[in-house]
Scaffold this motif. Sequence first.
Motif, mmCIF file in Angstrom:
data_model
loop_
_atom_site.group_PDB
_atom_site.id
_atom_site.type_symbol
_atom_site.label_atom_id
_atom_site.label_comp_id
_atom_site.label_asym_id
_atom_site.label_seq_id
_atom_site.Cartn_x
_atom_site.Cartn_y
_atom_site.Cartn_z
ATOM 1 N N ILE A 70 0.844 -1.181 0.000
ATOM 2 C CA ILE A 70 0.000 0.000 0.000
ATOM 3 C C ILE A 70 0.881 1.233 0.000
ATOM 4 N N SER A 71 0.451 2.254 -0.733
ATOM 5 C CA SER A 71 1.176 3.521 -0.761
ATOM 6 C C SER A 71 0.169 4.637 -0.979
ATOM 7 N N ARG A 72 0.605 5.848 -0.723
ATOM 8 C CA ARG A 72 -0.294 6.976 -0.895
ATOM 9 C C ARG A 72 0.458 8.177 -1.432
ATOM 10 N N ASP A 73 -0.260 8.996 -2.164
ATOM 11 C CA ASP A 73 0.267 10.234 -2.726
ATOM 12 C C ASP A 73 -0.632 11.351 -2.225
ATOM 13 N N ASN A 74 -0.217 12.001 -1.151
ATOM 14 C CA ASN A 74 -1.067 13.030 -0.548
ATOM 15 C C ASN A 74 -1.223 14.248 -1.459
ATOM 16 N N ALA A 75 -0.249 14.499 -2.302
ATOM 17 C CA ALA A 75 -0.355 15.649 -3.205
ATOM 18 C C ALA A 75 -1.476 15.456 -4.225
ATOM 19 N N ASN A 76 -1.771 14.191 -4.537
ATOM 20 C CA ASN A 76 -2.808 13.889 -5.517
ATOM 21 C C ASN A 76 -4.002 13.165 -4.919
ATOM 22 N N ASN A 77 -4.066 13.137 -3.590
ATOM 23 C CA ASN A 77 -5.225 12.553 -2.891
ATOM 24 C C ASN A 77 -5.530 11.136 -3.370
ATOM 25 N N THR A 78 -4.506 10.330 -3.474
ATOM 26 C CA THR A 78 -4.692 8.981 -4.006
ATOM 27 C C THR A 78 -3.942 7.966 -3.147
ATOM 28 N N VAL A 79 -4.575 6.834 -2.957
ATOM 29 C CA VAL A 79 -3.932 5.703 -2.295
ATOM 30 C C VAL A 79 -3.939 4.532 -3.266
ATOM 31 N N TYR A 80 -2.879 3.742 -3.220
ATOM 32 C CA TYR A 80 -2.703 2.640 -4.148
ATOM 33 C C TYR A 80 -2.567 1.318 -3.397
ATOM 34 N N LEU A 81 -2.913 0.261 -4.094
ATOM 35 C CA LEU A 81 -2.631 -1.080 -3.594
ATOM 36 C C LEU A 81 -2.010 -1.865 -4.737
ATOM 37 N N GLN A 82 -0.720 -2.089 -4.638
ATOM 38 C CA GLN A 82 -0.018 -2.898 -5.614
ATOM 39 C C GLN A 82 -0.117 -4.360 -5.176
ATOM 40 N N MET A 83 -0.668 -5.194 -6.041
ATOM 41 C CA MET A 83 -0.884 -6.600 -5.715
ATOM 42 C C MET A 83 -0.082 -7.464 -6.683
ATOM 43 N N ASP A 84 0.832 -8.213 -6.156
ATOM 44 C CA ASP A 84 1.676 -9.094 -6.955
ATOM 45 C C ASP A 84 1.436 -10.547 -6.575
ATOM 46 N N ASN A 85 1.844 -11.432 -7.443
ATOM 47 C CA ASN A 85 1.696 -12.864 -7.212
ATOM 48 C C ASN A 85 0.271 -13.208 -6.771
ATOM 49 N N LEU A 86 -0.663 -12.726 -7.533
ATOM 50 C CA LEU A 86 -2.065 -12.922 -7.178
ATOM 51 C C LEU A 86 -2.467 -14.386 -7.267
ATOM 52 N N LYS A 87 -3.396 -14.747 -6.400
ATOM 53 C CA LYS A 87 -3.902 -16.105 -6.321
ATOM 54 C C LYS A 87 -5.406 -16.098 -6.576
ATOM 55 N N PRO A 88 -5.981 -17.211 -6.999
ATOM 56 C CA PRO A 88 -7.434 -17.257 -7.177
ATOM 57 C C PRO A 88 -8.196 -16.861 -5.912
ATOM 58 N N ASP A 89 -7.635 -17.158 -4.741
ATOM 59 C CA ASP A 89 -8.301 -16.785 -3.483
ATOM 60 C C ASP A 89 -8.332 -15.280 -3.259
ATOM 61 N N ASP A 90 -7.591 -14.527 -4.055
ATOM 62 C CA ASP A 90 -7.632 -13.063 -3.946
ATOM 63 C C ASP A 90 -8.822 -12.475 -4.688
ATOM 64 N N THR A 91 -9.570 -13.288 -5.391
ATOM 65 C CA THR A 91 -10.758 -12.812 -6.090
ATOM 66 C C THR A 91 -11.760 -12.238 -5.101
ATOM 67 N N ALA A 92 -12.137 -10.981 -5.318
ATOM 68 C CA ALA A 92 -13.023 -10.284 -4.390
ATOM 69 C C ALA A 92 -13.316 -8.899 -4.933
ATOM 70 N N VAL A 93 -14.268 -8.249 -4.307
ATOM 71 C CA VAL A 93 -14.444 -6.813 -4.513
ATOM 72 C C VAL A 93 -13.551 -6.108 -3.496
ATOM 73 N N TYR A 94 -12.733 -5.200 -3.991
ATOM 74 C CA TYR A 94 -11.798 -4.468 -3.141
ATOM 75 C C TYR A 94 -12.324 -3.059 -2.882
ATOM 76 N N TYR A 95 -12.324 -2.689 -1.608
ATOM 77 C CA TYR A 95 -12.859 -1.407 -1.187
ATOM 78 C C TYR A 95 -11.763 -0.551 -0.568
ATOM 79 N N CYS A 96 -11.825 0.717 -0.883
ATOM 80 C CA CYS A 96 -10.989 1.718 -0.243
ATOM 81 C C CYS A 96 -11.794 2.327 0.906
#
Length: 123
Positions: A70-96
């Motif tokens: 997880i990372s954030r850019d306060n200058a641009n009011n944005t938060v990120y979630l970088q997801m690597d090595n994804l698995k089928p169990d990661d299937t979901a709706v993701y909420y901020c």
Amino acid sequence: QVQLVESGGGLVQAGGSLRLSCAASGRTFSRYVMGWFRQAPGKEREFVAAAGWSGGQSYYGDFVEGRFTISRDNANNTVYLQMDNLKPDDTAVYYCAAAMSYGLRAERYYPYWGQGTQVTVSS
């Protein structure tokens, strides 16, 4: 008050990567701890990650095991979630979500939520 809009979800094969973004409205973004949650079909919503006000501190759900960042850019009011090595169990709706205090994993402490973005990981 803050309004949140997620983007970046989609379909990816197992082992692949996605980066989710969450754009926040308002000029008080840096006052909020920003978190990500997810909800898979038939399951309760669970905590994924959160970043502190400056982004220098973060914490993760146990299942992440170093695969997400997880990372954030306060200058641009944005938060990120970088997801690597994804698995089928990661299937979901993701909420901020946004909270006023750090260190919290329960969704009841996050009063502000986005509409969610679907992540589907195929095997």
